[in-house]
Design a protein around this motif. Sequence first.
Motif, mmCIF file in Angstrom:
data_model
loop_
_atom_site.group_PDB
_atom_site.id
_atom_site.type_symbol
_atom_site.label_atom_id
_atom_site.label_comp_id
_atom_site.label_asym_id
_atom_site.label_seq_id
_atom_site.Cartn_x
_atom_site.Cartn_y
_atom_site.Cartn_z
ATOM 1 N N LEU A 39 0.836 -1.204 0.000
ATOM 2 C CA LEU A 39 0.000 0.000 0.000
ATOM 3 C C LEU A 39 0.867 1.249 0.000
ATOM 4 N N PHE A 40 1.933 1.244 0.779
ATOM 5 C CA PHE A 40 2.823 2.405 0.817
ATOM 6 C C PHE A 40 3.379 2.703 -0.577
ATOM 7 N N TYR A 41 3.854 1.660 -1.251
ATOM 8 C CA TYR A 41 4.448 1.860 -2.572
ATOM 9 C C TYR A 41 3.412 2.347 -3.575
ATOM 10 N N PHE A 51 -3.653 -3.615 10.171
ATOM 11 C CA PHE A 51 -4.412 -2.983 9.092
ATOM 12 C C PHE A 51 -3.536 -1.956 8.374
ATOM 13 N N PRO A 52 -3.328 -2.071 7.056
ATOM 14 C CA PRO A 52 -2.381 -1.202 6.352
ATOM 15 C C PRO A 52 -2.721 0.287 6.383
ATOM 16 N N VAL A 53 -4.006 0.646 6.416
ATOM 17 C CA VAL A 53 -4.360 2.069 6.308
ATOM 18 C C VAL A 53 -3.822 2.892 7.474
ATOM 19 N N PRO A 54 -4.038 2.510 8.746
ATOM 20 C CA PRO A 54 -3.437 3.296 9.834
ATOM 21 C C PRO A 54 -1.914 3.286 9.806
ATOM 22 N N LEU A 91 -0.106 3.467 7.317
ATOM 23 C CA LEU A 91 0.333 4.428 6.309
ATOM 24 C C LEU A 91 0.787 5.740 6.947
ATOM 25 N N LEU A 92 0.257 6.058 8.128
ATOM 26 C CA LEU A 92 0.641 7.294 8.810
ATOM 27 C C LEU A 92 2.129 7.302 9.163
ATOM 28 N N GLU A 93 2.685 6.148 9.545
ATOM 29 C CA GLU A 93 4.116 6.084 9.853
ATOM 30 C C GLU A 93 4.945 6.302 8.587
ATOM 31 N N PHE A 94 4.493 5.759 7.489
ATOM 32 C CA PHE A 94 5.168 5.968 6.211
ATOM 33 C C PHE A 94 5.161 7.451 5.834
ATOM 34 N N VAL A 95 4.027 8.110 6.017
ATOM 35 C CA VAL A 95 3.930 9.543 5.737
ATOM 36 C C VAL A 95 4.857 10.329 6.661
ATOM 37 N N LEU A 96 4.953 9.916 7.907
ATOM 38 C CA LEU A 96 5.860 10.576 8.842
ATOM 39 C C LEU A 96 7.291 10.507 8.324
#
Length: 410
Positions: free
Chosen positions: A156-158, A220-223, A225-230
Amino acid sequence: MPAPDNRPLPDSGTSRLPSLTGLRFIAAFLVLLSHAGGFLLTRGAGSEKDYASYLFDAGNKGVSFFFILSGFVLTWVARPGDTRLRFWRRRLVKVFPNHLVTLAATVALMIYTGVAVTAANTVPTLFLVQSWIPDFDVIQGPGVNTPSWSLACELLFYLAFPWLLLAVRRIREEHLWRWVGGATLAIFAVPLIAQLTLPGAPLMQFDPIPWWDYWFVYYFPVPRLLEFVLGILVARIVLDKRWIGLRLGPAMLIAAAAFVAAAYLPGEYGRVAPTALPLALVIAAAATADAQGRRTPFSGRVMVWLGEISYAFYIVHFLVVSYGPIGIARRDFWMKVWTPSGILRDTVLTFAITLVLAWLLHTLVERPAMRRWSRARPPVAPTPTPSPTLATATQTEQDAPEATAPAATV
């Protein structure tokens, strides 16, 4: 707050990040330690079993480090001329070969040891969608290679990265730290949202936490994703010379204090949120040290080599924990009792076996796959029939060495 460190940074395309490579192995090692030592401590003969939760928490923080690091490094190396398709191709080639080999090994070991192989515990994992399914047996069932759940999050991140990077690049430099604060608050809000909206039953088998909360906060991948955005945001801060000058040593002390504090928070509140920002500070401080040419304990040759095999180490270690000396996939594991010396012996042995297998997987699968498939091969032009007047020129071109592009590393 320390004054901004305005010393010049090299261009991100030519600046290597050896300390971050070395730290990747530390994160992977923490995950192995959490699974090997954590499970063994639960079967300890004395009071050492009381410390198992600390090791399991260390593994959680290692995974969080990887998620933040992904956003940071992909932002650091991003180039305007790259395309989404080329980027996605490189990431899939990086992830899937090791995943498919370890999945095949998992299925073979499950069959050999009599663990049930079902569509539920293999098909979602094959396509790396298991983290989207709130079913314990799909994600963490007996005998499966559990750590591959994080690859479902990475996919999901990619997929989202090209648009996330575009959005973050539109943020004004002076507002970047505000966005970091907002992302951190959003991470803290995730367990609260889970607690307020999700069912309170059933509870986890080894932890008095509702399964639905655990899945939403951790798998769950969606939450996540916040670490990836960080990671993306902090990378922009470093690249745009908005870093606050925090050195790696103090940053690691902050992360260690956050880890200790997280152990005292209830339920899922301590699993991700308290350490997300401190881990991002560690990553940014290490990258700044590398870019400015300062040595760190993680930038030496041995640590860099270990970091280079860290993905293979991460994806293969649970197979060794499950079917090796510890053998948590075997039924007799839950009837054994380990002494402190036995815990130490089997943890060290598991580490040694994992290291050898990781080196083989990296050397024989990961690197060849990246060299072969990470870049599309240029089309081969048909060879024209040479004319007498071009004979000399044609022979000269045939004698020239073939130009080869360097293998992609991102």
